[in-house]
Design an enzyme around this catalytic site. Structure first.
Site: not given
Length: 509
Positions: A266, A318, A396
């Site tokens: 992320s 991600d 996620h």
């Protein structure tokens, strides 16, 4: 009596599936003992942070029987409280933390603390190294399962704890002042695009890149046998000749250009994109416009400049692309990933992106991610593009430890399934990407390959995991890097990507 395990209130991690035991050491060392690759003409972004901290996961000797590592590190009450504040009132995960704090105190990472490192294979003489950057709400422990899984296959994985306000809380031990501990709490920044957001994320990225540069120097010193002073908990009373780190001497493949792999989740994935581009397109070799304000500019003599090459493996879980859109780095953002250099025939074969299904459905971020990953129009048509996949029914959160520790929550709140399998698929894909890049790693096990019953123990090449057949691996979807403009949803930049959001998970973004 194994059925009693179902009623064990303490979450547990599954066993690693690689052939090696996994050791771990927690490192916090003064920045004053390290040579920062940061350009000395620029002021350091964090002059008030005197140490850099990271956890190392590595192949350990088979006779290692040391105790494990507490997933919630000390002081545990303070850490749990910080996570509860990060999660927010009314959130399902916050309720979990408030109801079962004592249970969480007993969760162990199944590694062997300070175990002696296993001798590297005779043919390579050194272990490959990967640096893994955490996302929002993460820490050096929050991705322990994928880091440990990779270590069990013969990789030394270095997990920094960023002191940029992205961790729920981080403790900075002051050198020479044993009782003085500084606390860095979570910094709330809006998730929607704005001048305020970009300035705040730029500041965090400056800190993160500076830390990774220092960690790179620490790895060089470890391999060279230079003693690092330890100031973390349990080591402050020891001398500078600490006994835990000499085992890394002459055992890490960190000097050869392109040898270190860079991975992140992320915001951590965005960090690694920014790192790779900042170093490869540095102002000493390229001519940026006056509008470009580099977030990180290593000095021209820094060994780090030689480490990022077109063949450097980059692993992005991600990827959260918004921090890369800052107006101050528009010039850099427009540059292709280093792997697409004209003299690199391997192209995007060393570039792996794994999305969760939640991020796959976040169309704006998906298209921005594809723009980051795709090869430029000027590239040789024969140059391969990137690997992009997502496992169906994944969130996620599935990319972090929270998915495997709290599977019922993953299913009930986020609609995700098989979190342990999702991480095994991730591990398979990462290992095969490294193999294709020429990195020597252990074979993939039958359990991970899901080939029970077949007359095979391990597989040297796991080509299926990076294949494009729709029926190749169950629930594993290969994506094209082409941007589908017509399908892009407008106005969803402010999607909730924090813990507990529909796209959320630890490591938030």
């Amino acid at each position: 009596m194994s059925w009693l395990g179902r009623f064990n209130p303490t979450p547990t991690f599954p066993a690693y599936t690689g052939p090696y035991k996994v050791g771990s050491v927690d490192v916090e060392t003064p920045t004053s003992n390290l040579s920062s690759p940061h350009d000395p003409s620029q002021s350091p972004p964090c002059p008030d942070i005197p140490t850099v901290a990271f956890r190392m996961f590595y192949p350990a000797k088979a006779d290692s029987n040391q105790r494990g590592v507490k997933w919630i590190h000390n002081p545990q009450r303070e850490v749990v409280s910080a996570y509860a504040k990060f999660l927010g009132a009314g959130n399902a995960l916050a309720s979990l933390f408030s109801m079962f704090p004592q249970t969480l105190y007993f969760v162990d990472i199944p590694v062997h603390t300070n175990a002696q490192m296993l001798e590297p294979p005779a043919e390579t003489k050194r272990w490959p190294v990967m640096v893994f950057s955490h996302g929002l709400g993460g820490s050096r422990n929050a991705y322990s399962h994928i880091c440990g899984s990779l270590a069990s296959h013969g990789i030394v994985v270095v997990a920094p704890e960023h002191r940029d306000g992205s961790a729920p809380i981080s403790f900075v031990h002051t050198p020479d002042e044993k009782e003085k501990i500084r606390r860095i709490g979570y910094v709330k920044v809006p998730h929607s695009a704005s001048t305020e957001t970009y300035e705040a994320r730029d500041k965090q990225l400056r800190t993160r890149l500076w830390e990774i540069g220092l960690i790179h120097d620490a790895l060089l010193k470890m391999d060279e046998g230079v003693a690092l002073r330890m100031v973390a908990e349990g080591t402050s009373k020891k001398s500078s000749n600490d006994t835990k780190l000499p085992m890394f001497a002459h055992a890490l493949n960190v000097h050869e250009p392109g040898a270190i792999s860079f991975a992140g989740h992320s915001f951590g994935a965005a960090t690694m994109v920014q790192l790779a581009k900042s170093i490869y397109y540095n102002p000493t070799t390229h001519q940026p416009p006056p509008s470009y304000k580099p977030l990180y500019a290593p000095s021209s003599s820094s060994p780090l400049l030689k480490q990022i090459t077109p063949r450097t493996p980059v692993i992005l879980l991600d990827l959260w692309s918004l921090p890369l859109d800052s107006p101050s780095t528009t010039w850099l953002h427009a540059k292709p990933m280093p792997c697409y250099a004209s003299d690199n025939p391997t192209g995007g074969s060393t570039l792996l992106a794994i999305l969760s299904e939640a991020f796959f459905k976040w169309t704006t971020n998906l298209n921005q991610t594809k723009r980051v990953l795709s090869k430029p129009s000027s590239a040789d048509p024969s140059q391969p593009g990137p690997h992009i996949f997502y496992p169906i029914h994944s969130a996620h959160l599935s990319q972090s430890d929270f998915g495997v520790l709290f599977p019922w929550l993953t299913t009930k709140v986020l609609g995700a399934k098989e979190p342990e399998r999702v991480l095994r698929l991730n591990t398979r894909a990462v290992l095969q990407t490294l193999r294709d890049a020429g990195v020597k790693v252990a074979r993939t096990s039958v359990k991970d390959l899901e080939l029970e019953g077949e007359k095979v123990d391990e597989v040297e090449d796991d080509k299926e995991i990076l294949g494009t057949r729709k029926d190749g691996v169950r629930g594993w979807v290969c994506l094209s890097a082409e941007v589908e403009e017509e399908g892009e949803k407008k106005g969803d930049e402010a999607k909730d990507v924090g813990l507990g959001g529909q796209a959320g998970g630890v490591g938030g973004v």
